[in-house]
Motif scaffolding. Structure first.
Motif, PDB file in Angstrom:
ATOM      1  N   ILE A 114     -10.314   3.624   8.248  1.00 14.91           N
ATOM      2  CA  ILE A 114      -9.760   4.834   7.613  1.00 14.91           C
ATOM      3  C   ILE A 114      -8.886   4.451   6.420  1.00 14.91           C
ATOM      4  O   ILE A 114      -8.981   5.058   5.351  1.00 14.91           O
ATOM      5  N   PHE A 115      -8.050   3.441   6.594  1.00 23.02           N
ATOM      6  CA  PHE A 115      -7.152   3.032   5.511  1.00 23.02           C
ATOM      7  C   PHE A 115      -7.936   2.550   4.299  1.00 23.02           C
ATOM      8  O   PHE A 115      -7.602   2.872   3.159  1.00 23.02           O
ATOM      9  N   LEU A 116      -8.985   1.765   4.546  1.00 25.74           N
ATOM     10  CA  LEU A 116      -9.818   1.286   3.439  1.00 25.74           C
ATOM     11  C   LEU A 116     -10.577   2.437   2.781  1.00 25.74           C
ATOM     12  O   LEU A 116     -10.741   2.452   1.551  1.00 25.74           O
ATOM     13  N   LYS A 117     -11.023   3.385   3.586  1.00 25.99           N
ATOM     14  CA  LYS A 117     -11.713   4.560   3.035  1.00 25.99           C
ATOM     15  C   LYS A 117     -10.750   5.370   2.162  1.00 25.99           C
ATOM     16  O   LYS A 117     -11.098   5.784   1.053  1.00 25.99           O
ATOM     17  N   MET A 118      -9.525   5.582   2.658  1.00 27.73           N
ATOM     18  CA  MET A 118      -8.533   6.311   1.865  1.00 27.73           C
ATOM     19  C   MET A 118      -8.239   5.559   0.568  1.00 27.73           C
ATOM     20  O   MET A 118      -8.236   6.151  -0.514  1.00 27.73           O
TER      21      MET A 118
ATOM     22  N   LEU B 238       2.007   2.560 -15.938  1.00 31.20           N
ATOM     23  CA  LEU B 238       1.226   3.790 -15.859  1.00 31.20           C
ATOM     24  C   LEU B 238       0.417   3.829 -14.565  1.00 31.20           C
ATOM     25  O   LEU B 238       0.401   4.845 -13.855  1.00 31.20           O
ATOM     26  N   ALA B 239      -0.237   2.721 -14.243  1.00 29.42           N
ATOM     27  CA  ALA B 239      -1.061   2.648 -13.025  1.00 29.42           C
ATOM     28  C   ALA B 239      -0.221   2.879 -11.776  1.00 29.42           C
ATOM     29  O   ALA B 239      -0.611   3.636 -10.883  1.00 29.42           O
ATOM     30  N   VAL B 240       0.936   2.258 -11.719  1.00 32.05           N
ATOM     31  CA  VAL B 240       1.813   2.424 -10.551  1.00 32.05           C
ATOM     32  C   VAL B 240       2.338   3.851 -10.472  1.00 32.05           C
ATOM     33  O   VAL B 240       2.378   4.448  -9.393  1.00 32.05           O
ATOM     34  N   SER B 241       2.711   4.424 -11.607  1.00 39.23           N
ATOM     35  CA  SER B 241       3.235   5.789 -11.575  1.00 39.23           C
ATOM     36  C   SER B 241       2.168   6.784 -11.123  1.00 39.23           C
ATOM     37  O   SER B 241       2.476   7.731 -10.391  1.00 39.23           O
ATOM     38  N   LEU B 242       0.923   6.571 -11.533  1.00 41.13           N
ATOM     39  CA  LEU B 242      -0.147   7.457 -11.069  1.00 41.13           C
ATOM     40  C   LEU B 242      -0.438   7.255  -9.586  1.00 41.13           C
ATOM     41  O   LEU B 242      -0.881   8.177  -8.906  1.00 41.13           O
ATOM     42  N   ALA B 243      -0.193   6.047  -9.074  1.00 38.76           N
ATOM     43  CA  ALA B 243      -0.492   5.732  -7.676  1.00 38.76           C
ATOM     44  C   ALA B 243       0.592   6.201  -6.707  1.00 38.76           C
ATOM     45  O   ALA B 243       0.368   6.198  -5.495  1.00 38.76           O
ATOM     46  N   ILE B 244       1.734   6.620  -7.196  1.00 37.56           N
ATOM     47  CA  ILE B 244       2.837   7.013  -6.310  1.00 37.56           C
ATOM     48  C   ILE B 244       2.451   8.187  -5.408  1.00 37.56           C
ATOM     49  O   ILE B 244       2.790   8.207  -4.226  1.00 37.56           O
ATOM     50  N   ASP B 245       1.742   9.171  -5.947  1.00 41.02           N
ATOM     51  CA  ASP B 245       1.313  10.304  -5.120  1.00 41.02           C
ATOM     52  C   ASP B 245       0.371   9.829  -4.012  1.00 41.02           C
ATOM     53  O   ASP B 245       0.461  10.289  -2.871  1.00 41.02           O
ATOM     54  N   CYS B 246      -0.524   8.907  -4.335  1.00 46.60           N
ATOM     55  CA  CYS B 246      -1.430   8.344  -3.323  1.00 46.60           C
ATOM     56  C   CYS B 246      -0.633   7.627  -2.237  1.00 46.60           C
ATOM     57  O   CYS B 246      -0.940   7.744  -1.047  1.00 46.60           O
ATOM     58  N   PHE B 247       0.362   6.881  -2.654  1.00 44.50           N
ATOM     59  CA  PHE B 247       1.220   6.151  -1.722  1.00 44.50           C
ATOM     60  C   PHE B 247       1.908   7.125  -0.759  1.00 44.50           C
ATOM     61  O   PHE B 247       1.896   6.930   0.454  1.00 44.50           O
ATOM     62  N   THR B 248       2.475   8.185  -1.303  1.00 44.81           N
ATOM     63  CA  THR B 248       3.200   9.152  -0.490  1.00 44.81           C
ATOM     64  C   THR B 248       2.286   9.826   0.527  1.00 44.81           C
ATOM     65  O   THR B 248       2.634   9.959   1.705  1.00 44.81           O
ATOM     66  N   VAL B 249       1.129  10.257   0.078  1.00 44.38           N
ATOM     67  CA  VAL B 249       0.166  10.891   0.982  1.00 44.38           C
ATOM     68  C   VAL B 249      -0.303   9.897   2.046  1.00 44.38           C
ATOM     69  O   VAL B 249      -0.476  10.257   3.215  1.00 44.38           O
ATOM     70  N   SER B 250      -0.477   8.644   1.667  1.00 46.10           N
ATOM     71  CA  SER B 250      -0.914   7.618   2.616  1.00 46.10           C
ATOM     72  C   SER B 250       0.148   7.333   3.665  1.00 46.10           C
ATOM     73  O   SER B 250      -0.173   7.114   4.835  1.00 46.10           O
ATOM     74  N   VAL B 251       1.408   7.321   3.272  1.00 49.87           N
ATOM     75  CA  VAL B 251       2.490   7.144   4.248  1.00 49.87           C
ATOM     76  C   VAL B 251       2.427   8.265   5.276  1.00 49.87           C
ATOM     77  O   VAL B 251       2.485   8.026   6.490  1.00 49.87           O
ATOM     78  N   THR B 252       2.285   9.478   4.808  1.00 51.72           N
ATOM     79  CA  THR B 252       2.200  10.623   5.716  1.00 51.72           C
ATOM     80  C   THR B 252       1.007  10.492   6.649  1.00 51.72           C
ATOM     81  O   THR B 252       1.114  10.736   7.855  1.00 51.72           O
TER      82      THR B 252
ATOM     83  N   LEU C 126       0.081   1.600   6.043  1.00 49.87           N
ATOM     84  CA  LEU C 126       0.714   0.645   6.953  1.00 49.87           C
ATOM     85  C   LEU C 126       2.194   0.976   7.174  1.00 49.87           C
ATOM     86  O   LEU C 126       2.693   0.908   8.309  1.00 49.87           O
ATOM     87  N   ILE C 127       2.883   1.344   6.124  1.00 51.84           N
ATOM     88  CA  ILE C 127       4.283   1.760   6.262  1.00 51.84           C
ATOM     89  C   ILE C 127       4.366   3.014   7.137  1.00 51.84           C
ATOM     90  O   ILE C 127       5.241   3.127   7.994  1.00 51.84           O
TER      91      ILE C 127
ATOM     92  N   LEU D 195      -1.639   0.590  -3.223  1.00 49.22           N
ATOM     93  CA  LEU D 195      -0.499   1.386  -2.755  1.00 49.22           C
ATOM     94  C   LEU D 195      -0.899   2.338  -1.634  1.00 49.22           C
ATOM     95  O   LEU D 195      -0.075   2.660  -0.772  1.00 49.22           O
ATOM     96  N   SER D 196      -2.142   2.777  -1.613  1.00 49.02           N
ATOM     97  CA  SER D 196      -2.614   3.618  -0.507  1.00 49.02           C
ATOM     98  C   SER D 196      -2.647   2.828   0.798  1.00 49.02           C
ATOM     99  O   SER D 196      -2.191   3.312   1.836  1.00 49.02           O
TER     100      SER D 196
END
Length: 190
Positions: free
Chosen positions: A35-39, A9-23, A154-155, A148-149
């Motif tokens: 900035i990365f730590l703040k995000m 559940l935690a990982v699935s909720l974090a996927i949107d954060c991951f995607t936005v962070s990649v962008t 970093l990715i 994941l953010s």
């Protein structure tokens, strides 16, 4: 809910954060730990707070929130996505969509955590009777979103450096896509 289910559940909720962070990492094209730590902090914080708020308000306001939460997330993400796409066509000095700005980070954190509000509502109806029982799920959701953010940023930096491209259009489409996914899931899959 077992530990494996909480982690998934935690990982699935974090996927949107991951995607936005990649962008965001692609746009920045360099490592900016502050900035990365703040995000990561704000994404994790909002992902953990929203289920708590959903759980807290479930007995009084769930019928009001459930009907509109997906529209709020969709609207916020589409607004940010369209704004990002418009930035692509502006000159460098005219750009205002900046993932280093706190108000942009907060808007993204809120928009990506709206789903977590609905999860919190479901917690209220699935046996989570006290704040103590919510501690592990909320901590797992916040930690997964934080990690994941950071990894996503970093990715994104790696991809931005490698491909040397401005990705505002791609990023805007991703945000609109996430908003559309949330809307479709709530309207047609439930």
């Amino acid at each position: 809910m077992g530990l494996l289910a909480i982690i998934l559940l935690a990982v699935s909720l974090a996927i949107d954060c991951f995607t936005v962070s990649v962008t965001s990492g692609i746009i920045l094209q360099r490592v900016r730990w502050n900035i990365f730590l703040k995000m990561g902090f704000f994404f994790g914080l909002f992902q953990a707070i929203m289920p708590f708020l959903g759980w807290l308000g479930a007995s009084r306001f769930s019928h009001l929130i459930e009907d509109y939460d997906h529209w709020i997330a969709f609207g916020l993400l589409c607004f940010l996505g369209i704004r990002m796409i418009r930035e692509h066509f502006k000159k460098e000095e005219e750009r205002s969509f900046n993932p280093t700005r706190l108000k942009v980070i907060l808007a993204l954190a809120v928009a990506t955590s709206i789903d977590a509000l609905a999860v919190g509502i479901s917690f209220a109806f699935t046996g989570y009777n006290s704040l103590g029982s919510l501690t592990l799920p909320l901590a797992a959701i916040g930690a997964a979103s934080f990690l994941l953010s950071i990894i996503g940023c970093l990715i994104g930096v790696f991809c931005g450096r490698r491909f040397h491209c401005r990705v505002e259009i791609f990023g805007g489409i991703v945000l609109i896509g996430i908003g559309t996914k949330i809307l479709v899931e709530h309207l047609f899959i439930q």
